[in-house]
Each structure stands twice: as C-alpha cells, then as structure tokens.
Motif scaffolding. Sequence first.
Motif, short mmCIF file in Angstrom:
data_model
loop_
_atom_site.label_atom_id
_atom_site.label_comp_id
_atom_site.label_asym_id
_atom_site.label_seq_id
_atom_site.Cartn_x
_atom_site.Cartn_y
_atom_site.Cartn_z
N ASN A 22 -12.33 -1.58 0.41
CA ASN A 22 -12.23 -0.23 0.78
C ASN A 22 -12.69 -0.46 2.22
O ASN A 22 -13.97 -0.87 2.43
CB ASN A 22 -12.00 1.32 0.47
CG ASN A 22 -11.43 1.68 -0.57
OD1 ASN A 22 -10.44 0.81 -0.52
ND2 ASN A 22 -12.70 2.73 -1.51
N GLU A 37 -3.29 -7.99 -6.57
CA GLU A 37 -3.69 -6.99 -7.96
C GLU A 37 -3.30 -5.95 -7.04
O GLU A 37 -4.48 -5.14 -6.48
CB GLU A 37 -4.54 -7.16 -8.89
CG GLU A 37 -4.85 -6.71 -9.95
CD GLU A 37 -6.19 -6.21 -10.55
OE1 GLU A 37 -6.63 -5.49 -11.50
OE2 GLU A 37 -6.74 -7.05 -9.77
N LEU A 38 -2.65 -5.23 -8.09
CA LEU A 38 -2.53 -3.19 -7.04
C LEU A 38 -3.55 -2.13 -7.49
O LEU A 38 -2.84 -2.71 -9.14
CB LEU A 38 -1.27 -3.23 -7.02
CG LEU A 38 0.14 -4.07 -5.85
CD1 LEU A 38 0.59 -3.41 -5.71
CD2 LEU A 38 -1.10 -4.71 -4.67
N GLU A 39 -3.90 -0.92 -7.55
CA GLU A 39 -4.34 -0.26 -8.41
C GLU A 39 -3.21 0.11 -9.52
O GLU A 39 -2.01 -0.50 -9.46
CB GLU A 39 -4.22 0.75 -7.25
CG GLU A 39 -3.67 1.81 -6.81
CD GLU A 39 -3.59 2.84 -6.41
OE1 GLU A 39 -5.06 3.47 -5.94
OE2 GLU A 39 -2.73 3.20 -5.18
N GLY A 40 -3.78 0.42 -10.59
CA GLY A 40 -2.73 0.38 -11.32
C GLY A 40 -2.02 -0.66 -12.42
O GLY A 40 -1.41 -0.40 -13.08
N GLY A 41 -2.52 -1.50 -11.84
CA GLY A 41 -3.11 -3.04 -12.77
C GLY A 41 -1.19 -3.68 -12.25
O GLY A 41 -0.50 -4.79 -13.32
N LYS A 56 -5.84 -4.17 -4.28
CA LYS A 56 -7.11 -4.28 -4.89
C LYS A 56 -7.98 -5.88 -4.99
O LYS A 56 -9.46 -6.18 -4.75
CB LYS A 56 -7.01 -3.62 -6.28
CG LYS A 56 -6.70 -2.64 -6.41
CD LYS A 56 -7.75 -1.84 -5.25
CE LYS A 56 -7.70 -0.39 -5.44
NZ LYS A 56 -8.34 0.82 -4.22
N ASP A 102 0.51 -1.00 -0.06
CA ASP A 102 -0.10 0.38 -0.21
C ASP A 102 0.39 0.80 -0.12
O ASP A 102 0.29 2.61 -0.97
CB ASP A 102 -0.94 -0.32 0.83
CG ASP A 102 -2.55 -0.94 1.23
OD1 ASP A 102 -2.29 -0.70 -0.27
OD2 ASP A 102 -2.78 -0.75 2.51
N GLY A 114 0.91 0.95 -4.08
CA GLY A 114 -0.20 0.86 -4.78
C GLY A 114 -1.20 0.31 -3.68
O GLY A 114 -0.85 -0.62 -3.17
N SER A 115 -2.68 0.48 -3.74
CA SER A 115 -3.34 0.26 -2.61
C SER A 115 -3.61 -1.80 -3.48
O SER A 115 -3.77 -1.38 -4.41
CB SER A 115 -4.59 0.80 -2.84
OG SER A 115 -4.28 2.34 -2.27
N GLY A 169 -11.81 -10.07 -3.78
CA GLY A 169 -11.76 -8.33 -3.98
C GLY A 169 -11.16 -8.13 -2.52
O GLY A 169 -11.77 -8.53 -1.63
#
Length: 382
Positions: free
Chosen positions: A379, A250-254, A216, A209, A213-214, A376
């Motif tokens: 949040n 899997e992180l944000e931004g792929g 997902k 994180d 990136g977060s 998934g």
Amino acid sequence: MEHKVGIIMNGVTGRMGTNQHLIRSIVAIREQGGVKLANGDTIFPDPILVGRNEEKLHALAKAYNIERWSTDLDQCLANSDDEVYFDAQTTVRRAESIKKAIAAGKHIYCEKPTATSLEDALELAKLAKEAGVKNGVVQDKLFLPGLLKLKRLIDSGFFGRILSIRMEFGYWVFEGDWQEAQRPSWNYRKEDGGGMVSDMFAHWRYVLDNLFGSVKAVSSFATTHIPKRVDENGNEYECTADDAAYATFELEGGIIAQVNSSWAVRVNRDDLLTIQVDGTEGSAVAGLRECKVQHRVNTPKPVWNPDIENPFNFSEQWSEVPNNQVFENAFKIQWEYFLKHLVADEPFPWDLLEGAKGTQLSDLGLQSSAERRWIGVPNLTI
C-alpha cells in the motif's frame, strides 16, 4: 455566475495534448459554453498554451480561437490569474515542471505516468498535499464507453463472483523503414522515458483498482521484440525500451488478471483493447466502446472433439450491452470532473497519489521481469 479558470497547458503540441486535451476537451468545453454546476453557475476555461515550439503554439492558438500562448513557462507560472497547471509533456520533463507549478501555488492536473520513478511520483503527491493545492491525474480509460458499460454490469451484480480478467492490448507499430511509425521514436528509448511497461502499467493499475479490486501482486515478463527502428528523421536507432509485456496480476478477493500488451502484434480481435471478465453468473467482453455479455442461462455447452467440424459460432452467442446514454469523449468527461472539483469542491479521487500507484506498478513490473518472480504490491501512503 461564470467562474473563469485560467489554465496553463504545457505540452499541448504533442499528439495526445493536441487532440484529446486541447481540441476534444478544453476547446469542446468552451464551445458548449462551459461546464454547468448544480446551482446554475458555469465554469469557463481560459487556457494559455505553453511549449517549446513557437510556430506550433501560434498555429494551434489561431486555429482554435485561443488568445494566449507562450514559450516561457516561468512567466506563465508567475501569473496569479492562471490557477491551474496542466502537463502533457513527455514523462522525463513532467516532474520538474509540476514541482515548479506547486511551488507557485497552482492546482495540478497532469497526464500519467506522473514521473519516471516511484520516489519522484510520491514526492509530487507529498508536495501537493503540503502546499494545499488540488491535484488530479488523467485516468481516461475509466470513462470510455466500453469500460463504463463494464462498470454498469459490475454494479448490477451481473457477474456474480468475478473469477478472472483477460486483457489484450496492442497493435503493430511499423518500424519506420518502409512505412512511417504510428508512435514517436522516444517511446522505444528507455533513456527518454519510453517502454511498454512504464507507459501502459499505469493504465492497467487504475483500471484494475477502480473496476475489479486493488492489485496485490504482479508477475511480469517485459521484452523488446523489435531491436531496431527508424526515427522521424529517417535514422536507424537501437530500441532500449521494452515494446511488449506479458503480465499476471493478483487482485484482492483472489481475482486473477492476465494482461498482454504489445506494439508488435497484429490485431485479430474486435478492438485494440479487449477486456474479458468471467464470473460465476456471467461473462463480458468489452472494447473501447462496445461490450458484449453472456449470462449463465445463455452459455452453450461445447464438448471437446477435434475430430469433427466445430458446430458452434461462439461469437454469435453473445449479446450487446445497449448504450442507454450519450457517451462523450473520455478525456473531456474527466476534465469536467476536475473543473467541478476545483470550483465547487466536488469529489475527485484520481489524485497524484493515485498516479503514483501507476508508477509503482510499472517499477514492480520491471523488477518482476528482471528477477523472474512474483512481487507483492504494498500500500502507498504519503
């Protein structure tokens, strides 16, 4: 001006509590004369050691010139001069003690996981918010030299667009029969809060994180490679907790992160934890302290040919990232941040809600393993 901060330190007789939080953090801060603030003031920690073993507490207090220790947590919480409660107990004991401390109006700083379930972890965050007490969770790996160097590379744009992350963590923990185990037996009993997923996914959550990136989504497989071990008293016991986990996040931004964690693996890499980051412009491999890089202009051009000897020494084609600063103990750094947050209200984003995110990922990782599917990561809010 000196700000004296009374800290109730519960669970410091354990390995982590003694070495990292007491000796290398609080004792070290006291020996350096406290924590300096920008206005010239000093924060000086005044700990009281709390636990169940009177002999160990007395020995620690004597060895490190600490005047106060106690086996009575309730009595300690009743003392208004001690404004901070710190918890490094085993996970199954943590939530109940933190609830008591919040009810007593104490600011909270604690190890992770903060609780054995997401429900309990979120309750702690909510109670602290409602009580208006400051709170923080140990997220030590963010302050390791290797990861600080990675952060430096990310902030500089070295990687270009980050594509993937591969993390390898673990080592062989002896079974306890012919060689003594390096980890306590409760780590391998689910009923006592043990398990690779519950222990390490909390770390991987804040690392991913905060650096990349977060998270997902998660796909995980947890297993128990060693079914029986021998405890500290020489008795064989059944291992009811997972000792290895193989996960994809899997992180944000792929961005894709592949993370292998095992206490049943023999090490053939530079460190017990290695993190490889590959991007369009360059790559890096970080350990706990060191970090190596390879930029696109220095990337070799190997061609697959199993019929000849490999002409490349790949490990020599990477360059070391220089230190360029003095790196202190990771736990001590975060303790100093928390003390500054407490006294001078400096920012401290690693609160109990952040800690709950680690427990959330552990729960979802175990669910993913049981159900053999991607899950998934929603949040979290309180």
